[in-house]
Design a protein around this motif. Structure first.
Motif, mmCIF file in Angstrom:
data_model
loop_
_atom_site.group_PDB
_atom_site.id
_atom_site.type_symbol
_atom_site.label_atom_id
_atom_site.label_comp_id
_atom_site.label_asym_id
_atom_site.label_seq_id
_atom_site.Cartn_x
_atom_site.Cartn_y
_atom_site.Cartn_z
ATOM 1 N N GLU A 1 90.995 147.399 43.966
ATOM 2 C CA GLU A 1 91.746 146.668 44.988
ATOM 3 C C GLU A 1 90.957 146.624 46.304
ATOM 4 O O GLU A 1 90.479 147.651 46.768
ATOM 5 C CB GLU A 1 93.118 147.330 45.165
ATOM 6 C CG GLU A 1 93.905 147.206 43.874
ATOM 7 C CD GLU A 1 95.150 148.062 43.785
ATOM 8 O OE1 GLU A 1 95.578 148.618 44.804
ATOM 9 O OE2 GLU A 1 95.688 148.152 42.661
ATOM 10 N N TYR B 1 91.438 147.442 53.029
ATOM 11 C CA TYR B 1 91.007 146.844 51.761
ATOM 12 C C TYR B 1 92.163 146.601 50.800
ATOM 13 O O TYR B 1 92.395 145.492 50.353
ATOM 14 C CB TYR B 1 89.935 147.722 51.103
ATOM 15 C CG TYR B 1 88.657 147.726 51.888
ATOM 16 C CD1 TYR B 1 87.767 146.661 51.794
ATOM 17 C CD2 TYR B 1 88.360 148.769 52.758
ATOM 18 C CE1 TYR B 1 86.602 146.639 52.539
ATOM 19 C CE2 TYR B 1 87.196 148.765 53.510
ATOM 20 C CZ TYR B 1 86.319 147.689 53.397
ATOM 21 O OH TYR B 1 85.174 147.661 54.139
ATOM 22 N N CYS B 2 92.915 147.654 50.476
ATOM 23 C CA CYS B 2 93.948 147.504 49.435
ATOM 24 C C CYS B 2 95.344 147.390 50.026
ATOM 25 O O CYS B 2 96.296 147.153 49.283
ATOM 26 C CB CYS B 2 93.884 148.668 48.463
ATOM 27 S SG CYS B 2 94.472 150.228 49.157
ATOM 28 N N THR C 1 85.183 153.954 45.921
ATOM 29 C CA THR C 1 84.065 153.911 44.975
ATOM 30 C C THR C 1 82.806 153.240 45.536
ATOM 31 O O THR C 1 81.707 153.541 45.096
ATOM 32 C CB THR C 1 84.448 153.160 43.676
ATOM 33 O OG1 THR C 1 85.089 151.936 44.025
ATOM 34 C CG2 THR C 1 85.385 153.990 42.822
ATOM 35 N N ASN D 1 94.876 155.587 47.590
ATOM 36 C CA ASN D 1 95.007 154.756 46.388
ATOM 37 C C ASN D 1 93.747 154.900 45.525
ATOM 38 O O ASN D 1 92.666 154.458 45.926
ATOM 39 C CB ASN D 1 95.204 153.299 46.824
ATOM 40 C CG ASN D 1 95.232 152.324 45.657
ATOM 41 O OD1 ASN D 1 95.228 152.737 44.499
ATOM 42 N ND2 ASN D 1 95.256 151.043 45.969
ATOM 43 N N PRO D 2 93.855 155.502 44.331
ATOM 44 C CA PRO D 2 92.651 155.703 43.508
ATOM 45 C C PRO D 2 92.013 154.402 43.050
ATOM 46 O O PRO D 2 90.844 154.371 42.660
ATOM 47 C CB PRO D 2 93.177 156.501 42.303
ATOM 48 C CG PRO D 2 94.650 156.264 42.269
ATOM 49 C CD PRO D 2 95.079 156.000 43.680
ATOM 50 N N ARG D 3 92.771 153.305 43.111
ATOM 51 C CA ARG D 3 92.219 152.011 42.677
ATOM 52 C C ARG D 3 91.567 151.249 43.828
ATOM 53 O O ARG D 3 91.100 150.135 43.646
ATOM 54 C CB ARG D 3 93.333 151.146 42.059
ATOM 55 C CG ARG D 3 93.926 151.707 40.781
ATOM 56 C CD ARG D 3 95.049 150.825 40.253
ATOM 57 N NE ARG D 3 96.100 150.683 41.234
ATOM 58 C CZ ARG D 3 97.084 151.570 41.418
ATOM 59 N NH1 ARG D 3 97.136 152.651 40.668
ATOM 60 N NH2 ARG D 3 97.991 151.392 42.344
ATOM 61 N N CYS D 4 91.556 151.842 45.024
ATOM 62 C CA CYS D 4 90.997 151.138 46.188
ATOM 63 C C CYS D 4 89.464 151.136 46.138
ATOM 64 O O CYS D 4 88.837 152.158 45.846
ATOM 65 C CB CYS D 4 91.463 151.799 47.482
ATOM 66 S SG CYS D 4 90.789 150.989 48.953
ATOM 67 N N ILE D 5 88.881 149.994 46.473
ATOM 68 C CA ILE D 5 87.418 149.846 46.446
ATOM 69 C C ILE D 5 86.738 150.829 47.408
ATOM 70 O O ILE D 5 85.612 151.263 47.167
ATOM 71 C CB ILE D 5 87.018 148.381 46.772
ATOM 72 C CG1 ILE D 5 85.529 148.128 46.497
ATOM 73 C CG2 ILE D 5 87.351 148.007 48.213
ATOM 74 C CD1 ILE D 5 85.159 148.112 45.056
ATOM 75 N N GLU E 1 97.327 149.581 50.968
ATOM 76 C CA GLU E 1 98.218 150.699 50.617
ATOM 77 C C GLU E 1 98.485 151.521 51.877
ATOM 78 O O GLU E 1 97.622 151.646 52.740
ATOM 79 C CB GLU E 1 97.519 151.578 49.577
ATOM 80 C CG GLU E 1 98.367 152.655 48.982
ATOM 81 C CD GLU E 1 99.190 152.184 47.785
ATOM 82 O OE1 GLU E 1 100.260 152.756 47.585
ATOM 83 O OE2 GLU E 1 98.750 151.249 47.080
ATOM 84 N N ASN F 1 104.760 149.317 50.795
ATOM 85 C CA ASN F 1 103.878 148.612 51.724
ATOM 86 C C ASN F 1 104.023 147.102 51.592
ATOM 87 O O ASN F 1 103.872 146.365 52.560
ATOM 88 C CB ASN F 1 102.408 149.031 51.541
ATOM 89 C CG ASN F 1 101.843 148.663 50.197
ATOM 90 O OD1 ASN F 1 102.462 148.928 49.171
ATOM 91 N ND2 ASN F 1 100.682 148.061 50.172
#
Lengths: 143, 311
Positions: free
Chosen positions: B109, A134-135, A111, A104-108, A137, B196
């Protein structure tokens, strides 16, 4: 039939699914070591038809989590004085930390350095499905 | 039962009894708010908003101020130390020395989860990317509980962006923990509820879920219609946003076929997915929902801080 000498002290990674031996060989960085190592490919197997085998003439720590991720068929044989003293079956790991990234590119965890990618196994169907701590996904790791 | 020492990152962090304790206290506050005007005296809430927000931030600030506490924080990551490259872990370790409780909104997220690992004060997730928004869920559940009298045996329809809509993810996951709820998922194919989330629904294999792209086909059999905005900020591609943004617009005509006691809910802000003419319909409760949100957050913070003692 190709003949390879048995090892005295070390590890045999047996029952590797045909074709996955090279991947495991590379993941364990066995191309860079100075002790005897053999990768056998397409070895006849009564159980699987054909299999790959890795023989390592040294006592090394193998990462069972990583091996379980790549191939859950694997058996590890610990050898002493040319005899098997312990046999261990690898399993798909229930929890994995830091071995792959969340898709998931939006997962903390993609980064922030503090966020070590951590996953829990939720199901598998040819591919292991891991849920990101975390996310949340689902991330598949190709077996 | 106590919420002291707990974080709220995901609604699943609280048991149903713990959620119930928040709703019971919120209902007490609604009845006699003046009794609670001093219970957070001497307490400080840190609002760490790495992403723009109006109502969630103001709702939290209002909640703390109404209980006699104080508020500090930032609402723009570009003017905080984040702009200098500070990690969330370092920020939260520092803020832990400045405040008694913190709410974090972040575009990434899992960011509040990460913060909770390094914090010494309670962390509340104020919304993380398209993932979770647990205090909106408390708001939604309190609204349903007060206006419907129960959180079970309901036919709940979610309409719009079910893929990136974090309020949907949090609410459906939590409603699935109450018995006999059924769900209808109304969205364009591209914005369907992620696998999910479906997988994480309590007892998901036995829950009745209907997926459709057509609101009109199911509107006559719904107890709660939860509308959501198609969120421009969640799309990587503007063309996709433009193509999907007007997928569902609820108007008076469509409501002709809905039940007389159906609730129309929306986490707000809305753009055009609910026509203004619907605001006059007594089934439209989204502004009431925003009001209940303040009380839900008051109750939550009072319990997490351990300041409520049968006031």
């Amino acid at each position: 039939m190709l003949k390879v000498e048995s090892i005295h002290y070390g590890i045999v990674i047996d029952h590797i699914t045909q074709g996955k031996g090279k991947k495991i060989f590379d993941k364990l960085n066995l191309g860079d070591v100075d002790y005897p190592v053999v990768l056998l490919r397409n070895v006849p197997s009564s159980k699987y038809g054909k299999k790959d085998i890795i023989k390592i003439e040294n006592c090394i720590d193998v990462d069972m989590t990583m091996l379980g991720l790549i191939d859950s068929n694997i058996t590890i044989n610990i050898i002493e004085n040319e005899k098997i003293i312990n046999k261990m079956k690898v399993e798909i790991p229930k929890e994995v930390q830091g071995l792959f990234r969340c898709k998931n590119p939006r997962c903390i965890s993609n980064t922030e350095l503090y966020a070590n990618p951590s996953f829990k196994l939720v199901k598998f169907n040819g591919t292991a499905e891991y849920v990101c701590e975390y996310c949340e996904e689902l991330t598949s790791y190709p077996l | 039962m106590s919420l002291v020492g707990k974080h709220l990152i995901d609604p699943g962090d609280f048991t149903l009894d713990e959620l119930n304790s928040v709703f019971q206290l919120a209902e007490k506050i609604i009845k006699k708010e003046e009794k609670f005007s001093e219970i957070c005296k001497g307490k400080i809430l840190a609002t760490l908003f790495y992403e723009p927000s109006t109502r969630t931030r103001l709702s939290f600030e209002s909640a703390m101020l109404r209980m006699g506490g104080k508020v500090l924080g930032f609402s723009d990551a570009n003017v905080s130390s984040v702009a200098k490259g500070e990690s969330i872990a370092d920020t939260i370790r520092t803020i832990s020395a400045y405040a008694d409780i913190a709410v974090i909104r972040h575009p990434k997220e899992g960011a509040p989860k990460l913060a909770s690992k390094y914090s010494t004060i309670p962390i509340i997730n104020g919304g993380d990317g398209g993932h979770q928004h647990p205090t909106q869920t408390l708001t939604d559940l309190l609204t349903i509980r007060i206006l419907k009298g129960s959180l079970q045996g309901l036919r709940v329809a979610f309409c719009g962006d079910l893929k990136f809509g974090r309020t949907v993810h949090s609410l459906i996951t939590t409603l699935s923990r109450y018995p006999d709820n059924k769900f209808m998922l109304i969205s364009p194919r591209e914005l369907r509820l992620p696998e999910n989330i479906k997988y994480s629904l309590e007892n998901y294999k036995n829950i009745e879920i209907i997926e459709t792209e057509n609101l009109e086909s199911v509107i006559d059999n719904i107890d709660i219609l939860y509308m959501t905005r198609i969120q421009r900020e969640r799309f990587f591609n503007e063309a996709d946003y433009v193509r999907l943004k007007d997928s569902y617009i609820l108007n008076k005509d469509k409501l002709k076929y809905a039940k007389k006691d159906m609730l129309i809910m929306h986490p707000l802000p809305r753009v055009n997915e609910i026509s203004y003419e619907v605001d006059e319909d007594e089934r439209a409760v989204y502004f009431k929902q925003a009001e209940f949100g303040v009380y839900a957050r008051m109750a939550l913070m009072a319990l997490m801080l351990g300041v409520y003692k049968n006031a």
